[in-house]
Design an enzyme around this catalytic site. Structure first.
Site, PDB file in Angstrom:
ATOM      1  N   LYS A   9       8.885  -6.899 -46.959  1.00  0.00           N
ATOM      2  CA  LYS A   9       9.465  -5.556 -47.236  1.00  0.00           C
ATOM      3  C   LYS A   9       8.917  -5.049 -48.816  1.00  0.00           C
ATOM      4  CE  LYS A   9      13.564  -4.412 -48.271  1.00  0.00           C
ATOM      5  NZ  LYS A   9      14.384  -3.033 -48.093  1.00  0.00           N
ATOM      6  N   ARG A  39     -12.090 -17.894 -54.362  1.00  0.00           N
ATOM      7  CA  ARG A  39     -13.254 -16.931 -54.959  1.00  0.00           C
ATOM      8  C   ARG A  39     -12.549 -16.988 -56.452  1.00  0.00           C
ATOM      9  NH1 ARG A  39     -11.930 -11.883 -55.479  1.00  0.00           N
ATOM     10  NH2 ARG A  39     -10.885 -10.679 -54.321  1.00  0.00           N
ATOM     11  N   LYS A  70      -3.576 -13.585 -43.414  1.00  0.00           N
ATOM     12  CA  LYS A  70      -2.559 -13.604 -44.124  1.00  0.00           C
ATOM     13  C   LYS A  70      -1.259 -13.982 -44.080  1.00  0.00           C
ATOM     14  CE  LYS A  70      -3.937  -9.670 -47.350  1.00  0.00           C
ATOM     15  NZ  LYS A  70      -5.270  -9.854 -47.478  1.00  0.00           N
TER      16      LYS A  70
END
Length: 445
Positions: A200, A291, A115
């Site tokens: 945030k 996916r 990420k």
């Protein structure tokens, strides 16, 4: 492509088998000892036992699965969703063995699975991201300093996380200090990396995703959006399309941004760009799922397209079947994830399904991995079925869902169907004015 191994189980395995049968492709199913009597095992051309019930001894045994693939001389592997579907090493192993992996390139899976790396990539491409850190936080002091700079509340997240795992809401510095070490430990245990970052927290947000598809010839299209804002513990419960919240101008801008994001990583096959949207319709990149999604039937219902067939065609090296201006949507579709679950305590309710009556009718699609007399075991996700409803209008789809859940009959186990009836009866949901905090505020404490 003559033969495909399905590295998955349950309803998604059956879903893939259905398309393969229509395309004249043989299938090899793998199954654990606990799943030997499941419908997907019977439906496949051939089925091979992969191991004992626990996932780490069966469906996550990448070496064993590849051995089966080689011995059965399959042309390709379809990973479905979950398990090894976003495991870049597994995808690369398959390719090294001369087996087609039905999904994006391994390097894309690896990049977007991290990420922090994906945030950085999107920032470089000019895609709006949620305010936060685009580097791993090394110390609690660094985390607290960053959180103070962007303002509480924040979300503490594992860089390799997914499916709601490794995400912690931190209302203030005290909470961040409390959860920082345990979140890093959990991240390491689940994802093999203790990298964490901060974003945030956006209150009263919508979670909206755009289905994208790319081929190996540089073509990328979107297949519209799905609103996935009805969630419990960051897990999707209900998904629908089109979103009842978005204005057309923002909707179209979101499509353009999703395609731009997919181009930024030279994306191929099925993928989903997920956005978080605030109350003013400002939207931010959240993550990319590399996916097929659990909720792909929603898109199939509004477009009348077979996304699994598209996946297979793209994996064969063919161009996308349609160009963007040839793709259209019609009506409204909504999906409910039906679980073997105690509807009050929200705990899994494994056991034998003694009665199963779906009340099938026009406009209703049931993707289920179970049949009457089958057993929901404690070893896997307890989803019994995905119940999808389509109408010309949203109101029609909701009325169809309401009558379906009132009339369906499942005995032997508890399900979360009562929760669905409560959702459907809620005025805010009926009006389409719900956010990701809907269940917490209204029905689930």
């Amino acid at each position: 492509m003559q033969k495909i191994l399905i590295a998955n189980r349950g309803e998604i395995a059956l879903r893939i088998i259905k398309t393969c049968q229509e395309m004249g492709i043989e299938t090899v199913a793998i199954y654990s000892e606990a799943d030997k009597d499941m419908p997907f095992v019977k439906a496949a051309t051939k089925a091979v036992c992969v191991g004992e019930p626990p996932v780490n001894k069966s469906y996550l045994q990448s070496d064993k699965i590849l051995e089966i693939a080689k011995s059965e001389k399959v042309d390709a592997i379809h990973p479905g969703y979950g398990f090894l579907s976003e495991n870049a090493a597994f995808a690369q192993q398959a390719i090294n063995e001369g087996i087609i992996f039905i999904g994006p390139k391994p390097e894309t899976i690896e990049l977007m699975g991290d990420k922090i790396a994906s945030r950085h990539t999107m920032e470089k491409a000019g895609i709006p991201v949620v305010p936060g850190s685009s580097v791993g936080l090394k110390t609690i002091e660094e985390a607290c300093g960053f959180a103070e700079a962007i303002g509480y509340p924040v979300m503490l997240k594992a860089s390799g996380g997914g499916g709601g795992i490794g995400m912690v809401f931190c209302e203030n510095e005290q909470a961040l200090v409390k959860f920082y070490t345990s979140t890093k430990s959990r991240a390491l245990a689940y994802f093999g990396s203790d990298k964490v970052f901060i974003e945030k927290y956006i209150a009263d947000a919508r979670h909206i995703e755009v289905q994208v598809f790319g081929d190996n010839h540089g073509n990328i299209v979107h297949l519209f959006e799905r609103d996935c804002s009805i969630q419990r513990r960051h897990q999707k419960v209900v998904e629908e399309s089109p979103s009842p919240f978005l204005s057309d101008s923002v909707r179209n801008k979101m499509y353009e941004t999703a395609v731009k994001a997919a181009h930024a990583v030279d994306y191929t096959n099925a993928g989903t760009i997920e956005f978080i949207v605030d109350e003013n319709e400002n939207f931010y990149f959240l993550e990319m799922n590399t996916r097929l999604q659990v909720e792909h039937p929603v898109t199939e219902m509004i477009t009348s397209l077979d996304l699994v067939k598209w996946q297979i065609l793209v994996a064969q090296g063919k161009r996308l079947p349609l160009l963007q201006n040839e793709i259209s949507s019609s009506g409204n579709a909504i999906e409910f994830r039906l679980y073997a679950e105690d509807p009050v305590r929200f705990l899994p309710s494994p056991g034998k399904i003694t009665t199963l009556h779906w009340n099938q009718k026009e406009g209703v699609r049931i993707d289920s991995g179970y049949e009457e007399g089958g057993t929901v075991t404690p070893f896997y996700d307890p989803m019994i079925a995905k119940c999808i409803f389509q109408g010309e209008t949203r109101k029609e789809a909701l009325e169809l869902a309401k009558s379906f859940f009132k009339e369906m009959k499942i005995e032997g186990i508890k399900t979360n169907a009562p929760l669905f009836l409560n959702i459907l009866a809620n005025d805010d949901f009926q009006n389409g004015s719900y956010t990701t905090s809907f269940l917490t505020k209204n029905l689930v404490k």
